[in-house]
Design a protein around this motif. Structure first.
Motif, mmCIF file in Angstrom:
data_model
loop_
_atom_site.group_PDB
_atom_site.id
_atom_site.type_symbol
_atom_site.label_atom_id
_atom_site.label_comp_id
_atom_site.label_asym_id
_atom_site.label_seq_id
_atom_site.Cartn_x
_atom_site.Cartn_y
_atom_site.Cartn_z
ATOM 1 N N MET A 42 0.978 -1.181 0.054
ATOM 2 C CA MET A 42 0.144 -0.011 -0.061
ATOM 3 C C MET A 42 0.772 1.271 0.297
ATOM 4 N N GLU A 43 0.595 2.149 -0.764
ATOM 5 C CA GLU A 43 1.258 3.577 -0.781
ATOM 6 C C GLU A 43 0.744 4.580 0.312
ATOM 7 N N LEU A 44 1.678 4.990 0.942
ATOM 8 C CA LEU A 44 1.468 5.903 2.035
ATOM 9 C C LEU A 44 2.096 7.291 1.400
ATOM 10 N N ILE A 45 1.348 8.294 0.948
ATOM 11 C CA ILE A 45 1.712 9.631 0.412
ATOM 12 C C ILE A 45 2.119 10.647 1.465
ATOM 13 N N TYR A 46 3.163 11.479 1.548
ATOM 14 C CA TYR A 46 3.278 12.491 2.231
ATOM 15 C C TYR A 46 4.117 13.720 1.458
ATOM 16 N N ASP A 47 3.465 14.705 1.840
ATOM 17 C CA ASP A 47 4.320 16.066 1.232
ATOM 18 C C ASP A 47 4.941 16.437 2.382
ATOM 19 N N ALA A 48 6.258 16.178 2.545
ATOM 20 C CA ALA A 48 7.216 16.526 3.475
ATOM 21 C C ALA A 48 7.730 17.874 3.431
ATOM 22 N N TYR A 49 8.456 18.329 4.426
ATOM 23 C CA TYR A 49 9.172 19.651 4.262
ATOM 24 C C TYR A 49 9.890 19.844 2.793
ATOM 25 N N THR A 54 6.695 8.765 -0.598
ATOM 26 C CA THR A 54 5.843 7.724 -0.472
ATOM 27 C C THR A 54 6.541 6.542 0.267
ATOM 28 N N GLY A 55 5.889 6.033 1.012
ATOM 29 C CA GLY A 55 6.338 4.964 1.959
ATOM 30 C C GLY A 55 5.297 3.810 1.328
ATOM 31 N N PHE A 56 5.892 2.514 1.428
ATOM 32 C CA PHE A 56 5.310 1.264 0.871
ATOM 33 C C PHE A 56 5.083 0.298 2.254
ATOM 34 N N SER A 57 4.014 -0.148 2.329
ATOM 35 C CA SER A 57 3.760 -1.022 3.617
ATOM 36 C C SER A 57 2.889 -2.127 3.175
ATOM 37 N N PHE A 58 2.858 -3.168 3.869
ATOM 38 C CA PHE A 58 1.924 -4.223 3.536
ATOM 39 C C PHE A 58 0.782 -4.319 4.477
#
Length: 108
Positions: A42-49, A54-58
């Motif tokens: 699963m994609e975890l999207i962040y607009d970081a500083y 984008t992190g990927f986790s099961f």
């Protein structure tokens, strides 16, 4: 048979829009590679500083992410969240932190 890679989430494309086309293309190609190799993640999207990440986790939990993509103005990093534990005889992984290692991807 490989699963088809889903199109990027509109939010991700919006976060990428300020970047030059070559950086957007590198980010999208890296995303495609990750999802081809880990299609059930699963994609975890962040607009970081200072980057779009984008992190990927099961599991969907950020703490369970195993790999991430960080998009910067001039390059894209493919990061391995437990990279310090990986064998790297060719020395391609960069970073000196306790856990994370990355590969810098750039067109120049």
């Amino acid at each position: 048979m490989r699963k088809r890679v889903p199109p990027p989430h509109p939010e991700y494309l919006k976060f990428l829009s300020p970047f030059e086309p070559r950086i957007r293309n590198l980010a999208l190609a890296t995303r495609k590679l990750v999802l081809e190799e880990a299609p059930d993640s699963m994609e975890l999207i962040y607009d970081a500083y200072n980057a779009v990440a984008t992190g990927f986790s099961f599991t969907g939990r950020p703490s369970d992410s195993f790999i991430h993509i960080a998009v910067y103005a001039r390059w894209v990093n493919l990061g391995f969240n437990q990279g310090s534990a990986l064998d790297d005889p060719a020395g391609v992984l960069q970073g000196s932190g306790r856990w994370i290692r990355h590969i810098r991807i750039s067109a120049t």
